[in-house]
Design an enzyme around this catalytic site. Structure first.
Site, PDB file in Angstrom:
ATOM      1  N   PHE A   1      38.725  36.300  36.590  1.00 47.40           N
ATOM      2  CA  PHE A   1      39.222  37.370  37.450  1.00 47.40           C
ATOM      3  C   PHE A   1      38.283  37.689  38.608  1.00 47.40           C
ATOM      4  CE2 PHE A   1      39.491  37.989  32.885  1.00 47.40           C
ATOM      5  CZ  PHE A   1      40.796  37.588  32.687  1.00 47.40           C
ATOM      6  N   CYS A   2      37.636  36.671  39.173  1.00 45.96           N
ATOM      7  CA  CYS A   2      36.697  36.866  40.281  1.00 45.96           C
ATOM      8  C   CYS A   2      35.595  37.836  39.890  1.00 45.96           C
ATOM      9  CB  CYS A   2      37.379  37.390  41.541  1.00 45.96           C
ATOM     10  SG  CYS A   2      38.657  36.339  42.161  1.00 45.96           S
ATOM     11  N   ASN A   3      35.286  37.927  38.620  1.00 43.31           N
ATOM     12  CA  ASN A   3      34.290  38.883  38.182  1.00 43.31           C
ATOM     13  C   ASN A   3      33.325  38.213  37.195  1.00 43.31           C
ATOM     14  OD1 ASN A   3      32.871  41.074  37.117  1.00 43.31           O
ATOM     15  ND2 ASN A   3      34.595  42.459  37.474  1.00 43.31           N
TER      16      ASN A   3
END
Ligand SMILES: *Cc1c(COP(=O)(O)O)cnc(C)c1O
Length: 743
Positions: free
Chosen positions: A375-377
């Site tokens: 999640f781009c995290n």
């Protein structure tokens, strides 16, 4: 646990009506993007068709409307005094963050602090901020608000809500940060604002960034950077373009920027129609759920997520082992710390992980849309999956990059599954996911796999391994033509294999069996003597088209560009008659059959037809039989040929031990040499019974279990590289002997 309902029965009914287009799909990715309602778009459409809006640099009317939208946005975030904050339109949240990163003026020895479990859009700021002093802050730092008093002359960036698991960071901390000398807060509110009421009257961040598709689903390409009065004084911008400048001398390098903050920061023409349409989205939400729609949405998604969380957490295998590992800061007790997101991984009864990519396949099979991965995290992933920097580098070196399907490395997950609720979701959606997990992953009795998984020897050891049958799939994603004698090989694969494809005439996209399972019931027969391709479908008359569609009688398709695995392929349209036949068979309007233009497509792996991955796929009958022996609960036809069909292989071999093929590098089938390109990553296609088009959870579920989450089965073959000789004489025969010639 019972679900607390926020919306009235009538409201739920209205909401349902806004999303009729979802049909059977369960959408649980509101953290990725909220969906727009039907009437929301109708309102936008009405607004734009009944009025006209010139460029705001031309028309005062447009400009005024845009300024009204700015005020509407400030009102939405509870700004009472419109002098306190300014709205700068940006293309998205990321763009707003970048503007602050580029233009924030650090005082001497000022530092850039960032929450290390932030979105990559915040992490990227480390590369551009005007200070060398860059310091990560852990999640706990914010929870315990330690050492705040030591900060000064600093910019502190953190998310209002973690997009990984919906944890809401304590916003009251902003007040404390401001107590320090000359500190500024950059609040990434993209995730928070999507389902929460952000009150800038209470939390006085200096820079707030949002994306509007995350709030309303529409429009995309529009965000806002909301800047406080004191925050504005710290930004200094160099570039100007379009209306951002009052005067610019051209023969001398001199200019004067405009006075208003947003005028300085909105370079070029802003997306004025999208901005004006925002008003319709605000009105739509107010009509649907009242003035304080955000507060209500916030409670609604929290309740749903809590319900889902509690039920998933209590789910057990037969041996009382947990089915899910949940990755959360909270136990959903308090709405001020938790939003409508549930993040988890699934486990087998023996404790081994199920890869998120496998779950994604199962989800797609059940028309369930959730997000998987990191999640781009990356920071949150690292925190919750307990990964060290060494682990991350090891995964990277093992070939894993953000967004791929490399879901497990040594049975350690590289990412997870995120279910996020929106106002359009209800209890049925939560139950749907719980049911899928129960049906596909909860083990109700002890399995032989939990002990050992010995590979059975093939019964007939003295018989030579041979090619049992050849299958071609003339039309991509449709049924096979099974060949029991011999077939020609061309430089792009078996002759006529995946030479045709069905596309949607409206948008040019290729149809796939994953979505249209009935495609497998279309059975093609190549008849070279009569030069025809005959198509059959249950309860319909068959139809014939000429094999050679390159003649004059075939017109070129108006939609001849079609997307296969990211490639665009040119094709000849095969005419109206077969198009109508296909549309009737599959009950989908405006389908077209196209024939691939060139003989094949040049790729770095050699020429291949419209096939997905490689020239040939080989399946070992004994491996399929072995796999079937591992499946505990049969939810489908228990016939080995039926199961072989699901794998859609070109070569089916027999008389060889199960899984032997997985170690081959190079083989001969009769006279022809093939190189092994790798194992085939199985997708949900193998869960489609090719004789009925029905979806089943097996055998994907068992493959995932046996191969530690690596859903790989069958091997890809290609003709040797640099094959110079003419292939026109290459023929492969059933009964040909298979010899392993790996060095
Ligand atoms: C989505 C998101 C972003 C990025 O938003 P874009 O619209 O892609 O610019 C940044 N931060 C958080 C917390 C998000 O959820």
């Amino acid at each position: 646990m019972e679900l607390t309902t926020e919306f009235t029965f009538e409201e739920q009914h209205h909401i349902k009506n806004e999303f009729k287009r979802l049909k059977g799909t369960t959408y649980l990715d509101s953290a990725g993007s909220v969906l727009y309602g039907e009437n929301q778009l109708k309102n936008v459409c009405d607004l734009l068709t009944h009025n006209f809006y010139p460029n705001p640099h031309t028309s005062k009317t447009s400009e005024n409307l845009i300024d009204q939208v700015r005020l509407r946005i400030l009102k939405h975030f509870h700004v009472n005094n419109y002098d306190d904050y300014t709205v700068i339109f940006t293309s998205n949240c990321t763009n707003g963050l970048k503007i602050v990163g580029e233009t924030f003026q650090f005082d001497d020895n000022g530092s850039f602090y960032y929450q290390s479990d932030s979105h990559t859009s915040v992490l990227g700021l480390r590369e551009i901020v005007n200070t060398k002093d860059i310091i990560p802050l852990s999640r706990n730092f914010f929870k315990e608000d330690c050492a705040l008093e030591t900060m000064k002359n600093s910019l502190i960036a953190f998310p209002a809500q973690c997009n990984f698991n919906g944890y809401k960071f304590p916003l009251k901390i902003i007040e404390k940060i401001h107590l320090g000398d000359n500190n500024y807060v950059l609040l990434d509110a993209a995730a928070y604002a999507s389902s929460n009421d952000l009150d800038l009257n209470l939390c006085k961040a200096d820079y707030v960034t949002v994306s509007f598709y995350k709030i309303f689903g529409y429009p995309t390409g529009l965000g806002a950077l909301i800047v406080s009065k004191r925050g504005a004084e710290k930004l200094k911008k160099k570039y100007y373009g379009g209306g951002t400048v009052k005067i610019a001398l051209t023969r001398e390098n001199w200019h004067q920027k405009r006075d208003n903050l947003h005028e300085i920061y909105e370079d070029g023409t802003i997306p004025f129609l999208e901005i004006i349409s925002l008003q319709s989205s605000f009105n739509y939400m107010e009509n649907l759920l009242g003035d304080s729609f955000m507060k209500r949405i916030s409670r609604h998604v929290f309740n749903l997520a809590k319900y889902f969380y509690v039920h998933l957490k209590s789910m057990k295998h037969y041996n009382n082992e947990d089915v899910a590992v949940l990755y959360h800061d909270t136990s959903f007790e308090d709405i001020t710390t938790q939003s409508g997101i549930v993040n988890f991984n699934l486990k087998h009864a023996n404790g081994s992980f199920i890869g998120f990519a496998e779950f994604a396949s199962i989800a797609a099979l059940h028309n369930l849309i959730v997000r998987t991965g990191c999640f781009c995290n990356p920071g949150s992933c690292q925190t919750f999956l307990n990964l060290t920097n060494e682990d991350l580098l090891k995964h990277f070196n093992a070939g894993h990059v953000c967004g791929d399907d490399n879901d497990l490395v040594d049975n350690i997950p590289t990412g997870s599954i995120r279910v996020s609720f929106g106002y359009m979701n209800d209890k049925v959606d939560a139950e749907t996911v719980l049911d899928i997990i129960r049906k596909c992953y909860v083990q109700t009795e002890e399995s032989s796999l939990d002990k050992t998984s010995a590979i059975k020897e093939s019964e007939s050891k003295n018989v030579k391994p041979v090619l049992q049958s050849i299958r071609i799939f003339p039309i991509k994603s449709c049924g096979p033509m099974i060949i029991n004698k011999e077939w020609k090989i061309t430089e792009s694969g078996l002759q006529y294999d995946r030479n045709w494809m069905i596309i949607n005439g409206d948008n040019g996209s290729a149809l796939t069996q994953k979505h249209e399972t009935k495609m497998c019931l279309i059975r093609p027969f190549v008849d070279e003597t009569n030069n025809t391709l005959r198509l059959e479908f249950p309860y319909m008359d068959s139809i014939e088209i000429p094999l050679n569609t390159k003649g004059e009688e075939i017109r070129s398709a108006s939609v001849c560009q079609t997307k296969v695995c990211g490639d665009y392929i040119n094709g000849h349209d095969c005419g109206q008659q077969v198009a109508e036949w296909l549309s009737n068979a599959l009950a989908i309007n405006n389908l077209r059959l196209i024939r691939q233009n060139a003989e094949g497509k040049e790729r770095k792996s050699g020429k291949i037809a419209l096939a997905n991955q490689a020239q040939f796929l080989l399946i070992n009958k004994a491996s399929v039989q072995w796999l079937m022996d591992q499946v505990e609960i049969w939810d489908y036809n228990k016939d080995v040929d039926n199961v072989i069909d699901r794998f859609r292989g070109n070569f089916v071999i027999e008389n060889i031990e199960a899984l032997t093929e997985n170690s081959w590098k190079k083989i001969k089938i009769g006279e022809s040499t093939f190189e092994v390109q790798g194992l085939c990553t199985r997708c949900q296609m193998i869960c489609i019974d090719q004789s009925t088009g029905e979806k089943t959870a097996e055998p994907l579920r068992t493959i995932g279990k046996i191969f530690q989450g690596k859903t790989k089965f069958g091997i890809y073959l290609r003709l040797p590289f640099g094959l110079k000789e003419d292939c026109s004489n290459l023929v492969i025969k059933c009964g040909d002997e298979i010899v392993d010639i790996s060095e």
